[in-house]
Write a protein that holds these residues in place. Structure first.
Motif, PDB file in Angstrom:
ATOM      1  N   VAL A 248     -44.082  29.347 -23.786  1.00 52.32           N
ATOM      2  CA  VAL A 248     -43.757  28.658 -24.443  1.00 52.32           C
ATOM      3  C   VAL A 248     -44.397  28.467 -25.988  1.00 52.32           C
ATOM      4  N   TYR A 249     -45.246  28.972 -26.607  1.00 48.32           N
ATOM      5  CA  TYR A 249     -45.236  29.339 -28.022  1.00 48.32           C
ATOM      6  C   TYR A 249     -46.158  28.192 -28.708  1.00 48.32           C
ATOM      7  N   ASN A 250     -46.498  27.699 -26.916  1.00 47.17           N
ATOM      8  CA  ASN A 250     -47.897  26.124 -27.611  1.00 47.17           C
ATOM      9  C   ASN A 250     -48.677  27.031 -28.936  1.00 47.17           C
ATOM     10  N   LEU A 251     -48.294  25.747 -29.998  1.00 48.44           N
ATOM     11  CA  LEU A 251     -49.779  26.033 -31.087  1.00 48.44           C
ATOM     12  C   LEU A 251     -50.440  25.693 -30.882  1.00 48.44           C
TER      13      LEU A 251
ATOM     14  N   LEU B  17     -52.424  16.036 -29.668  1.00 52.20           N
ATOM     15  CA  LEU B  17     -51.315  16.399 -28.471  1.00 52.20           C
ATOM     16  C   LEU B  17     -49.902  15.655 -28.743  1.00 52.20           C
ATOM     17  N   GLU B  18     -49.228  15.347 -29.840  1.00 52.34           N
ATOM     18  CA  GLU B  18     -47.699  15.939 -30.347  1.00 52.34           C
ATOM     19  C   GLU B  18     -48.111  16.929 -31.035  1.00 52.34           C
ATOM     20  N   ARG B  19     -48.918  17.888 -31.032  1.00 52.49           N
ATOM     21  CA  ARG B  19     -48.568  19.774 -31.339  1.00 52.49           C
ATOM     22  C   ARG B  19     -48.055  19.952 -29.573  1.00 52.49           C
ATOM     23  N   LEU B  20     -49.017  19.490 -29.010  1.00 51.47           N
ATOM     24  CA  LEU B  20     -48.699  19.696 -27.083  1.00 51.47           C
ATOM     25  C   LEU B  20     -47.541  20.110 -26.804  1.00 51.47           C
ATOM     26  N   HIS B  21     -46.881  18.655 -27.413  1.00 51.39           N
ATOM     27  CA  HIS B  21     -45.776  18.420 -26.586  1.00 51.39           C
ATOM     28  C   HIS B  21     -44.714  18.955 -27.662  1.00 51.39           C
ATOM     29  N   LYS B  22     -45.289  19.527 -28.397  1.00 53.03           N
ATOM     30  CA  LYS B  22     -44.030  20.160 -29.317  1.00 53.03           C
ATOM     31  C   LYS B  22     -42.848  21.231 -28.727  1.00 53.03           C
ATOM     32  N   THR B  23     -43.560  21.894 -28.161  1.00 47.96           N
ATOM     33  CA  THR B  23     -43.309  23.155 -26.920  1.00 47.96           C
ATOM     34  C   THR B  23     -43.978  22.822 -25.367  1.00 47.96           C
TER      35      THR B  23
ATOM     36  N   ILE C  22     -58.728  27.902 -23.979  1.00 47.74           N
ATOM     37  CA  ILE C  22     -57.430  27.613 -24.032  1.00 47.74           C
ATOM     38  C   ILE C  22     -56.469  26.765 -22.960  1.00 47.74           C
ATOM     39  N   LYS C  23     -56.495  26.904 -21.352  1.00 46.56           N
ATOM     40  CA  LYS C  23     -56.146  25.796 -20.179  1.00 46.56           C
ATOM     41  C   LYS C  23     -57.370  24.860 -20.145  1.00 46.56           C
ATOM     42  N   SER C  24     -58.231  24.683 -20.366  1.00 52.91           N
ATOM     43  CA  SER C  24     -59.319  24.032 -19.972  1.00 52.91           C
ATOM     44  C   SER C  24     -58.463  22.835 -21.806  1.00 52.91           C
ATOM     45  N   MET C  25     -58.176  23.312 -22.957  1.00 54.56           N
ATOM     46  CA  MET C  25     -58.605  22.390 -23.757  1.00 54.56           C
ATOM     47  C   MET C  25     -56.870  21.745 -23.194  1.00 54.56           C
ATOM     48  N   GLU C  26     -55.911  22.482 -23.011  1.00 54.32           N
ATOM     49  CA  GLU C  26     -54.663  21.521 -22.821  1.00 54.32           C
ATOM     50  C   GLU C  26     -54.556  20.783 -22.332  1.00 54.32           C
ATOM     51  N   PHE C  27     -55.801  21.055 -20.600  1.00 58.89           N
ATOM     52  CA  PHE C  27     -55.712  20.189 -19.498  1.00 58.89           C
ATOM     53  C   PHE C  27     -56.646  18.521 -20.323  1.00 58.89           C
ATOM     54  N   HIS C  28     -57.764  18.851 -21.083  1.00 56.44           N
ATOM     55  CA  HIS C  28     -57.771  17.019 -21.531  1.00 56.44           C
ATOM     56  C   HIS C  28     -57.046  17.000 -23.038  1.00 56.44           C
ATOM     57  N   ILE C  29     -56.539  17.758 -23.814  1.00 61.60           N
ATOM     58  CA  ILE C  29     -55.790  16.748 -24.320  1.00 61.60           C
ATOM     59  C   ILE C  29     -54.522  16.138 -23.495  1.00 61.60           C
ATOM     60  N   VAL C  30     -54.309  16.250 -22.863  1.00 62.32           N
ATOM     61  CA  VAL C  30     -52.890  16.165 -21.864  1.00 62.32           C
ATOM     62  C   VAL C  30     -53.339  14.271 -21.551  1.00 62.32           C
ATOM     63  N   GLU C  31     -54.212  14.585 -20.568  1.00 62.22           N
ATOM     64  CA  GLU C  31     -55.330  13.559 -20.403  1.00 62.22           C
ATOM     65  C   GLU C  31     -55.767  12.942 -20.587  1.00 62.22           C
ATOM     66  N   ARG C  32     -56.340  13.068 -22.034  1.00 63.86           N
ATOM     67  CA  ARG C  32     -56.457  11.876 -23.085  1.00 63.86           C
ATOM     68  C   ARG C  32     -55.691  11.180 -23.737  1.00 63.86           C
ATOM     69  N   GLY C  33     -54.762  11.898 -23.115  1.00 62.06           N
ATOM     70  CA  GLY C  33     -53.301  10.701 -24.174  1.00 62.06           C
ATOM     71  C   GLY C  33     -53.060  10.051 -23.376  1.00 62.06           C
TER      72      GLY C  33
END
Length: 495
Positions: free
Chosen positions: A70-73, A90-96, A126-137
């Motif tokens: 999904v070309y995550n940034l 979180l905004e960058r993550l949801h862009k892709t 990377i995967k755990s960073m993604e998990f924590h960003i969205v859960e923080r959101g």
């Protein structure tokens, strides 16, 4: 990057998990959150590598995939976490990625295999960073419904509510179309809900996102099977466009003597019934296939087989064995699998760790081929006969298996789960719409275009590409939405 030397100063850390023996006693999610200070250090490990292969989402000479589909940034949000700018991350993550809470839990992280740090050290987490960003959101209340400001008046039907269907629906709704998602099961989510054990992807996590999509204007209709409850013709007549995201749900069988015996089940039948009973009644209704007190054999060495282990351990199986017809993989990449390709190496999944903790050893047996099933007087399976095989993979991808004399073995088996893959989408809807299929029986639709042989009907995900990853389904759902939007409006602003 904010700290160019971070990858040299900090070692990789991933979220702690509950003890495998203790967590196998319940159905609760077992991954724990890390403190912010540790996460910021992990963000600092993302190096200023110049060319971030982690986010490329491409292939190399047909040898395999590279990076995030999904070309995550990834470098951007890693740096933002390091700086403490979580909302911007979180905004960058949801862009892709529409659903990082799903991929942050169940994706095998091809991005990490393509991480530049991974050339000579452990990849960035990377995967755990993604998990924590969205859960923080979600914790901070940053993730709220965002309905479109205006509507186009166009109506789109999405058939199937798995990751591809949800991604397509979310994007088409964002473009202002009225979207209705049809799901034949009693709950939304498809594979996410009934194909993945609740301990890996809890239903409340799926439902949390579904509720947001409802508030954004998407209509969901459960217990509706297209071709049975609603005809395909009616669907085509009632909507301006249709996106098929029905998955590749036709299981591959084994042609072995004794296959007709009771106690032999397709893996997905086992997993679906288990989760449905768990969610409906905490297993009090008894409407599931119980492994309690039984010798369980799982045939198939992939993720679905590992999910059967995860489930059987919690049922209280007497023993669990998983047959893998291939050799045990090395801990090092083979010569034909160089960086930055997804690493084909030996891994130990959570289910394997739990089985080892409960039964004292890893449940896997390698180079094992089933030769026959043997039953008791009541016609129920009681044992499996096998032989060891040597597999040769040819340059064209075909395989030859040679039996090794003298390696015959008999295994006790009260319950057998077949997890040897899928052969394509179910055929009823394909036939009713008279869609063209490819040589593998998948719906024929060009990658990047997604339009089928029937005008206004698009296909995305496993029913088009074959059995694949959740992240690839999200990618195809997003891209199919863009092409559908172009069809409806002549142009599209969707990514």
């Amino acid at each position: 990057m904010g700290k160019p030397t971070g990858f040299m100063e900090y070692k990789r850390e991933t979220p702690p998990k509950k003890d495998p023996f203790e967590r196998s006693k319940n159905w609760q999610e077992f991954t724990l959150l890390m403190p912010e200070s540790a996460l910021r250090q992990q963000g600092a490990r993302c190096m200023d590598c110049g060319v971030p292969f982690c986010q490329t989402g491409t292939s190399m000479d047909g040898s395999g995939e590279i990076g995030c589909p999904v070309y995550n940034l990834i470098p951007e949000w890693n740096d933002l976490v390091y700086r403490g700018h979580w909302k911007e991350a979180l905004e960058r993550l949801h862009k892709t990625n529409n659903f990082p809470e799903f991929t942050g839990r169940v994706c095998p992280a091809p991005c990490e295999g393509s991480c530049t740090v991974a050339i000579s050290d452990d990849a960035v987490a990377i995967k755990s960073m993604e998990f924590h960003i969205v859960e923080r959101g979600f914790q901070e209340g940053w993730i709220v419904p965002n309905p479109p400001r205006s509507r186009t008046g166009k109506k789109v039907a999405v058939v199937g509510s798995g990751p591809a269907g949800l991604a397509a629906a979310a994007q088409l709704n964002k473009a202002g179309h009225w979207v209705t998602v049809f799901e034949r099961e009693d709950r939304i989510g498809g594979l996410l809900t009934y194909g993945i054990p609740d301990v890996k992807l809890p239903y409340h996590v799926v439902e949390r996102r579904i509720n947001l999509l409802k508030e954004e204007g998407i209509e969901f209709r459960t217990n509706v099977e297209i071709g049975k409850d609603v005809s395909a013709k009616q669907l085509k007549d009632d909507f301006d466009a249709v996106v098929l995201c029905t998955g590749a749900t036709k299981p591959r069988d084994v042609n072995v003597k004794g296959r007709e015996l009771k106690g032999i089940h397709f893996a997905m039948d086992f997993l679906t019934a288990n989760t449905k009973s768990l969610l409906n009644s905490n297993h009090q209704d008894g409407n599931y296939i119980s492994a309690k007190g039984k010798h369980v054999v799982v045939i198939g060495g992939g993720d679905t087989g590992a999910d059967c282990i995860t489930t059987s351990v919690r049922h209280g199986a007497k023993s669990i064995t998983q047959f893998d017809i291939n050799r045990e993989k090395s801990n090092e990449r083979p010569d034909n699998n160089p960086w930055p390709l997804f690493p084909i190496v030996h891994t130990v999944e959570d289910g394997h760790k739990e089985a080892a903790a409960v039964y004292g050893k890893d449940p896997r047996a390698y180079q094992v081929m089933t030769t026959k099933f043997v039953g008791d007087a009541e016609g129920h399976v009681k044992e499996i006969h096998t032989i060891s095989v040597e597999t040769t993979v040819h340059p064209d991808g075909s395989k030859t298996r040679v039996e090794i004399p003298g390696t015959e073995k008999v295994w006790p088996a009260d319950l057998v789960f077949l997890a040897v893959g899928f052969t394509g989408p179910e055929e009823q809807l394909v036939r009713e719409l008279e869609l063209e299929t490819d040589t593998r029986s998948n719906i024929k639709a060009e990658y990047g275009k997604y339009e089928t042989s029937l005008e206004g009907v698009f296909a995305a995900g496993d029913n088009r590409r074959g059995q694949s990853l959740v992240v690839w389904a999200i990618h195809e759902g997003r891209e199919a939405a863009r092409e559908c939007d172009k069809y409806l409006m002549g142009a599209s602003n969707l990514p």
